[in-house]
Design a protein around this motif. Structure first.
Motif, PDB file in Angstrom:
ATOM      1  N   LYS A 175      -8.415   4.624   5.551  1.00 26.64           N
ATOM      2  CA  LYS A 175      -7.668   5.083   4.381  1.00 26.64           C
ATOM      3  C   LYS A 175      -8.140   4.368   3.118  1.00 26.64           C
ATOM      4  O   LYS A 175      -8.142   4.953   2.032  1.00 26.64           O
ATOM      5  N   CYS A 176      -8.569   3.118   3.284  1.00 28.69           N
ATOM      6  CA  CYS A 176      -9.074   2.369   2.129  1.00 28.69           C
ATOM      7  C   CYS A 176     -10.368   2.989   1.593  1.00 28.69           C
ATOM      8  O   CYS A 176     -10.641   2.946   0.391  1.00 28.69           O
TER       9      CYS A 176
ATOM     10  N   CYS B 101      -9.530   5.619  -0.854  1.00 22.94           N
ATOM     11  CA  CYS B 101      -8.521   5.239  -1.855  1.00 22.94           C
ATOM     12  C   CYS B 101      -9.174   5.024  -3.210  1.00 22.94           C
ATOM     13  O   CYS B 101     -10.198   4.344  -3.324  1.00 22.94           O
ATOM     14  N   THR B 102      -8.596   5.582  -4.254  1.00 25.11           N
ATOM     15  CA  THR B 102      -9.097   5.377  -5.624  1.00 25.11           C
ATOM     16  C   THR B 102      -8.155   4.512  -6.450  1.00 25.11           C
ATOM     17  O   THR B 102      -8.563   3.905  -7.429  1.00 25.11           O
TER      18      THR B 102
ATOM     19  N   CYS C  23       0.849  -1.196   0.000  1.00 27.49           N
ATOM     20  CA  CYS C  23       0.000   0.000   0.000  1.00 27.49           C
ATOM     21  C   CYS C  23       0.883   1.244   0.000  1.00 27.49           C
ATOM     22  O   CYS C  23       1.534   1.552   1.015  1.00 27.49           O
TER      23      CYS C  23
ATOM     24  N   HIS D  49      -0.023   4.209   0.239  1.00 31.62           N
ATOM     25  CA  HIS D  49      -0.662   5.286   0.990  1.00 31.62           C
ATOM     26  C   HIS D  49      -0.542   5.092   2.507  1.00 31.62           C
ATOM     27  O   HIS D  49      -1.156   5.836   3.280  1.00 31.62           O
TER      28      HIS D  49
END
Length: 289
Positions: free
Chosen positions: A74-75, A78-79, A60, A62
């Motif tokens: 955070k998921c 997320c794009t 990940c 990010h």
């Protein structure tokens, strides 16, 4: 080109219809059953399943993965979804996979030699009718080519449109009291009963599944209420299967980051035997798988 989201596929013998069957579990469900054995199939967009011991920080970019833990907040924003699109690994995966109608037709056609003992294909879920248009297209293309079973919770308003392309319809009937049904599952049972009535009147081969759930429908009065509904709608012969509650899906609830809220209770074998006998005594054919 139309696609269908599927979270699992595989083979089963005589448990989701007769014979050796190829099963497709459609992504998405409009019920929120707390005992669901496939919770990764509830969200129509799919769920991230995590095996914590196999998580790798670097997949990940990010920073959502740190020291074998996933920060799902955070998921949610997320794009890129690099963890499953680019850095695929054993620690994390998305349940939903998309297949074109042609993909599925080709796969099913290629498996026909394995449909022995009266087998065929079974569409289940999640809830397959949430993807109604591509499901209807697929059923029309398959009709008369293979034996088709569909398992549904029976809530879709347009379910009767599919009857002519189905050889066996399996409908879950979970609770006779619509208020309890809505409180626990999120929807009442009125449309389920209407679809049962229409299916029986149309002559569709019908198999009703009743999961016996501790504290929800396993007391005698609840079972008698379900029996009354079945006797009322039964016009052309209905088979019934009583399923004993299990905790097979508990680990999956953990893998999608949710809490499994069911109490640790079991359905006594003697209670199951008594309820099966009750249905048999009322001339209902019982299915045991």
């Amino acid at each position: 080109m139309e696609t269908i989201k599927i979270f699992s596929k595989g083979w089963n013998f005589s448990q989701d219809g007769p014979g050796n069957r190829l099963l497709y579990h459609f992504q998405g469900c409009n019920f929120v059953c707390p005992w669901c054995s496939n919770p990764e199939g509830i969200s129509l967009s799919g769920s991230l399943l995590v095996k914590a011991e196999k998580l790798i920080d670097s997949v990940c970019p990010h920073g959502a993965i740190r020291e074998l833990r996933l920060d799902r907040t955070k998921c949610e924003v997320c794009t890129g979804m690099e963890c499953i699109r680019m850095n695929r690994n054993e620690g994390i995966r998305l349940s939903a996979q998309e297949y074109t109608i042609d993909d599925l037709l080709c796969e099913i056609e290629g498996a026909k030699n394995l449909f022995h003992s009266g087998g065929g294909v079974t569409f289940t879920g999640g809830e397959p009718t949430l993807q109604f248009r591509p499901l209807k297209h697929l059923l029309k293309e398959l009709r008369k080519r293979v034996h088709i079973v569909m398992e549904t919770n029976g809530t879709h308003l347009r379910l009767p449109e599919l009857f002519e392309w189905i050889d066996l319809l399996i409908i879950d009937l979970k609770q006779a009291d619509t208020a309890i049904h809505k409180q626990v599952l999120g929807l009442g049972n009125e449309q389920v009963i209407r679809n049962l009535e229409q299916a029986s009147a149309t002559g569709v081969k019908l198999w009703i599944r009743i999961p016996l759930i501790p504290g929800f429908n396993n007391d005698r009065s609840a079972i008698e209420g379900l029996l009354r509904i079945i006797k009322r709608v039964n016009r052309n012969g209905i088979s019934v299967e009583l399923l004993r509650y299990h905790e097979y899906g508990k680990i999956k609830w953990e893998q999608i980051g949710k809490v499994y809220t069911m109490p640790e209770k079991k359905i006594p074998a003697e209670q199951l035997r008594q309820y099966r006998q009750l249905f048999s005594d009322n001339n209902i054919q019982m299915i045991n798988t």
